[in-house]
Write a protein that holds these residues in place. Structure first.
Motif, PDB file in Angstrom:
ATOM      1  N   PHE A  62       0.858  -1.221  -0.055  1.00 30.81           N
ATOM      2  CA  PHE A  62      -0.110  -0.168  -0.145  1.00 30.81           C
ATOM      3  C   PHE A  62       0.956   1.225  -0.178  1.00 30.81           C
ATOM      4  O   PHE A  62       1.874   1.250   0.633  1.00 30.81           O
ATOM      5  CB  PHE A  62      -0.764  -0.064   1.094  1.00 30.81           C
TER       6      PHE A  62
ATOM      7  N   GLN B 199       0.521   5.641  -0.655  1.00 29.44           N
ATOM      8  CA  GLN B 199      -0.594   6.808  -1.078  1.00 29.44           C
ATOM      9  C   GLN B 199      -0.272   7.037  -2.358  1.00 29.44           C
ATOM     10  O   GLN B 199       0.808   7.101  -3.057  1.00 29.44           O
ATOM     11  CB  GLN B 199      -0.232   7.906  -0.274  1.00 29.44           C
TER      12      GLN B 199
ATOM     13  N   TYR C   8       1.151  15.136   5.468  1.00 34.29           N
ATOM     14  CA  TYR C   8       1.886  14.697   6.903  1.00 34.29           C
ATOM     15  C   TYR C   8       2.545  15.919   7.174  1.00 34.29           C
ATOM     16  O   TYR C   8       2.700  15.909   8.399  1.00 34.29           O
ATOM     17  CB  TYR C   8       2.785  13.735   6.097  1.00 34.29           C
TER      18      TYR C   8
ATOM     19  N   TYR D 161      -3.212   2.194  12.801  1.00 35.03           N
ATOM     20  CA  TYR D 161      -3.777   2.058  11.519  1.00 35.03           C
ATOM     21  C   TYR D 161      -2.569   2.587  10.642  1.00 35.03           C
ATOM     22  O   TYR D 161      -2.638   3.574   9.784  1.00 35.03           O
ATOM     23  CB  TYR D 161      -4.948   3.007  11.221  1.00 35.03           C
ATOM     24  N   CYS D 162      -1.409   2.074  10.939  1.00 27.85           N
ATOM     25  CA  CYS D 162       0.089   2.860  10.310  1.00 27.85           C
ATOM     26  C   CYS D 162       0.355   2.365   8.927  1.00 27.85           C
ATOM     27  O   CYS D 162       1.206   3.117   8.437  1.00 27.85           O
ATOM     28  CB  CYS D 162       1.104   2.479  11.198  1.00 27.85           C
TER      29      CYS D 162
ATOM     30  N   THR E 292       4.216   5.112   7.004  1.00 26.54           N
ATOM     31  CA  THR E 292       4.234   6.363   6.334  1.00 26.54           C
ATOM     32  C   THR E 292       4.461   7.415   7.362  1.00 26.54           C
ATOM     33  O   THR E 292       5.308   8.191   7.554  1.00 26.54           O
ATOM     34  CB  THR E 292       3.542   6.734   5.109  1.00 26.54           C
TER      35      THR E 292
ATOM     36  N   GLU F 148      -0.825  -1.954  12.928  1.00 30.83           N
ATOM     37  CA  GLU F 148      -1.453  -2.329  11.793  1.00 30.83           C
ATOM     38  C   GLU F 148      -1.815  -3.717  11.643  1.00 30.83           C
ATOM     39  O   GLU F 148      -1.069  -4.655  12.052  1.00 30.83           O
ATOM     40  CB  GLU F 148      -0.414  -1.681  10.599  1.00 30.83           C
ATOM     41  N   VAL F 149      -2.713  -3.998  11.066  1.00 37.16           N
ATOM     42  CA  VAL F 149      -3.401  -5.153  10.856  1.00 37.16           C
ATOM     43  C   VAL F 149      -2.863  -6.205   9.891  1.00 37.16           C
ATOM     44  O   VAL F 149      -2.957  -7.145  10.007  1.00 37.16           O
ATOM     45  CB  VAL F 149      -4.944  -5.229  10.915  1.00 37.16           C
ATOM     46  N   VAL F 150      -2.266  -5.432   8.807  1.00 32.12           N
ATOM     47  CA  VAL F 150      -1.716  -6.363   7.563  1.00 32.12           C
ATOM     48  C   VAL F 150      -0.230  -6.685   7.735  1.00 32.12           C
ATOM     49  O   VAL F 150       0.523  -5.618   8.035  1.00 32.12           O
ATOM     50  CB  VAL F 150      -1.815  -5.696   6.350  1.00 32.12           C
TER      51      VAL F 150
ATOM     52  N   GLU G 123      -4.870  -5.737  15.600  1.00 34.66           N
ATOM     53  CA  GLU G 123      -5.952  -4.643  15.312  1.00 34.66           C
ATOM     54  C   GLU G 123      -5.869  -3.382  16.579  1.00 34.66           C
ATOM     55  O   GLU G 123      -5.458  -3.772  17.803  1.00 34.66           O
ATOM     56  CB  GLU G 123      -7.275  -5.306  15.772  1.00 34.66           C
ATOM     57  N   ALA G 124      -5.730  -2.155  16.036  1.00 30.16           N
ATOM     58  CA  ALA G 124      -5.748  -1.095  16.850  1.00 30.16           C
ATOM     59  C   ALA G 124      -6.415  -1.166  18.181  1.00 30.16           C
ATOM     60  O   ALA G 124      -5.985  -1.022  19.227  1.00 30.16           O
ATOM     61  CB  ALA G 124      -5.746   0.039  16.148  1.00 30.16           C
ATOM     62  N   GLU G 125      -7.566  -1.515  18.105  1.00 30.82           N
ATOM     63  CA  GLU G 125      -8.512  -1.633  19.010  1.00 30.82           C
ATOM     64  C   GLU G 125      -8.289  -2.867  20.247  1.00 30.82           C
ATOM     65  O   GLU G 125      -8.861  -2.821  21.384  1.00 30.82           O
ATOM     66  CB  GLU G 125      -9.964  -1.776  18.647  1.00 30.82           C
TER      67      GLU G 125
ATOM     68  N   ASP H 160      -5.482   6.882  11.550  1.00 28.83           N
ATOM     69  CA  ASP H 160      -5.565   7.053  10.197  1.00 28.83           C
ATOM     70  C   ASP H 160      -6.175   6.004   9.697  1.00 28.83           C
ATOM     71  O   ASP H 160      -6.080   5.135   8.987  1.00 28.83           O
ATOM     72  CB  ASP H 160      -4.419   7.190   9.364  1.00 28.83           C
TER      73      ASP H 160
END
Ligand code: SAH
Length: 460
Positions: free
Chosen positions: A286, A288, A298, A317-318, A322, A338-340, A365-367, A386
């Motif tokens: 991923f 941007q 940023y 959610y990093c 970036t 980050e989840v991935v 997961e952030a949560e 983010d």
């Protein structure tokens, strides 16, 4: 049911448009019943045909405009305009920016109940065309000829086009060249219905700061006929190419990329910079898509975080790190979540690439991860989120409210979920100080927003 509605399907009626929906359609009302009409602009008077009716709203098509909005611009003919996914191209750029800024203001009031919050004028682009650094173009066959371009809306029919108005010219050139080469070599296109054939998509990525180009050939089959000639020709016709990659996707699916990726020639990655931070971009990473406006966004994140070098920062959610790496230049320590897992691999590699040693990354997961960190006694001075379009999970918002970082920087691609979450943070003790819309996707209806919140009672 429809008898009670003020309009019927197939009616031709004259209307005045009052508003735009969040996806860029004009809104006209007949006795309070809203009708959504793509490509219509507020203030315009027009004849429309009602093409669909539902209980609470109808859909119409523009037939004739009697009075034009001063924001209307003439759209050139041609498939790039017709099918290129630029929902707002019939509006001047000034009009688009005003629409997006207003939308942010309205949603903050309506959903967030934030009355007196400071919304800055949206930051737009000097040249709002040819900004995207990545294309994934579907390939098909028509009359025995290889074609590639856009899908017609709501269909799987491909329109053959050589240009996208929002892609960087190098990307357009790359896609066109690869299409021509594959056509010359007689490489068969993939046929979706029969699930036969070879070439599914042509993908290109471009590092705007480095001038490095990546070409990804996505096929159904494990082999590409005339592979060596294909590679030789790509190198000959695209001097900026640094990486040629083959991705195999054998499945019957709308998902573009498959799991198996091999390098046919050159590097596995290309590089790009956002500000001073260097990023390695692989076929699957991923990254941007509007690099110029990413820098603008940023820089704002850095300004809103207000770092002095003493702070611990959490970047939920990093992605590939970036924002984390951008902030690490000014923070004591940054933790990214980050989840991935592959994104976290990229994030770690990018930290190393830049010699950044004060950033750590965790998969999860952030949560889940952030409440756990808090329970273990870890706190952040600044927390950045983010999230994807659905916004933050409530468990994460609760963890933020418990942890009480002095500042929260919220980056959002969806003003509605942003407003919902800001309300929760406000009720939990935060004050929304500044809201900055940024236009990351000119010609489309998308709008990005960055927000600075502080704990109530904190002096700023
Ligand atoms: N900040 C990054 C990426 C933002 S996109 C950048 O600017 O490049 C949002 C990211 O959140 C995606 O990478 C997605 O994989 C990730 N994500 C989605 N749900 C998540 C969750 N529950 N916890 C952590 N990360 C999540």
């Amino acid at each position: 049911m429809s008898k009670t509605l003020p309009v019927q399907k197939n009616d031709y009626i004259d209307v005045t448009f009052e508003d735009l929906t969040h996806d860029g359609a004009g809104v006209a009302k007949v006795d309070g019943y809203p009708i959504f009409v793509p490509k219509a602009l507020p203030g315009e008077k027009a004849k429309i045909k009602v093409i669909k009716i539902n209980k609470s709203y109808g859909i119409g098509r523009l037939i004739e405009i009697y009075e034009r909005s001063h924001y209307r611009v003439d759209v050139a003919s041609g498939d790039a305009h017709k099918y290129g996914g630029c929902q707002l191209q019939h509006m001047s750029y000034e009009g688009q920016l005003q629409f997006k800024e207003n939308q942010v203001r309205q949603v903050l009031t309506r959903i967030g109940k934030l009355e007196d919050v400071k919304v800055h004028p949206i930051l737009g682009m000097d040249n709002p065309w040819h900004y995207r650094n990545k294309a994934q173009v579907p390939v098909g066959e028509k009359d025995g000829k290889l074609i590639a371009g856009f899908f017609k809306p709501r269909s799987h029919e491909i329109v053959d086009t050589n240009e996208s108005l929002i892609q960087i010219p190098e990307i357009n050139k790359a896609v066109q060249a690869v299409k021509e080469i594959c056509s010359e070599l007689g490489i068969p296109a993939y046929n979706e219905e029969a699930h036969k054939g070879v070439l599914r998509h042509i993908m290109a990525r471009y590092g705007k700061q480095t001038g490095e180009l990546m070409v990804v050939i996505i096929t159904r089959t494990a082999d590409i006929p005339h592979k060596n000639k294909l590679v030789k020709e790509i190198i000959a016709r695209l001097p900026k190419v640094k990486s040629i990659v083959h991705n195999v996707n054998p499945k019957r699916t709308n998902v573009i990329l498959g799991e198996k990726t091999t390098v046919l020639w050159g590097n596995e990655v290309i590089y790009d910079y956002i500000g001073n931070v260097k990023f390695a971009i692989s076929a699957l990473s991923f990254y941007q898509v509007n690099p110029d406006q990413t820098k603008v966004l940023y820089d704002k994140a850095l300004e809103y975080a207000g770092l002095t070098g003493e702070e611990t920062v959490i970047d939920a959610y990093c992605g590939i790190g970036t924002i984390s790496l951008f902030l690490a230049q000014k923070a004591k320590k940054v933790f990214g979540v980050e989840v991935v897992p592959e994104a976290i691999e990229d994030a770690k590699r990018n930290a190393e690439l830049n010699g950044i040693t004060n950033a750590e990354f965790a998969v999860g997961e952030a949560e889940v991860v952030i409440p756990k960190w808090y329970k273990e006694g870890n706190k952040a001075d600044v927390l950045v989120v983010d999230p994807p379009r659905k916004g933050c999970d409530e468990a994460l918002l609760k963890a933020i409210i418990d942890m009480k970082p002095k500042k929260v920087v919220y980056v959002s691609c969806n003003p509605a979920t942003l407003s919902r979450d800001l309300r929760i943070l406000e009720d939990g003790g935060y004050k929304t100080l500044e809201v900055q819309p940024v236009d990351m996707f000119p010609q489309t209806m998308h709008v990005e927003v960055i927000v600075k919140l502080v704990l109530k009672g904190t002096v700023e």
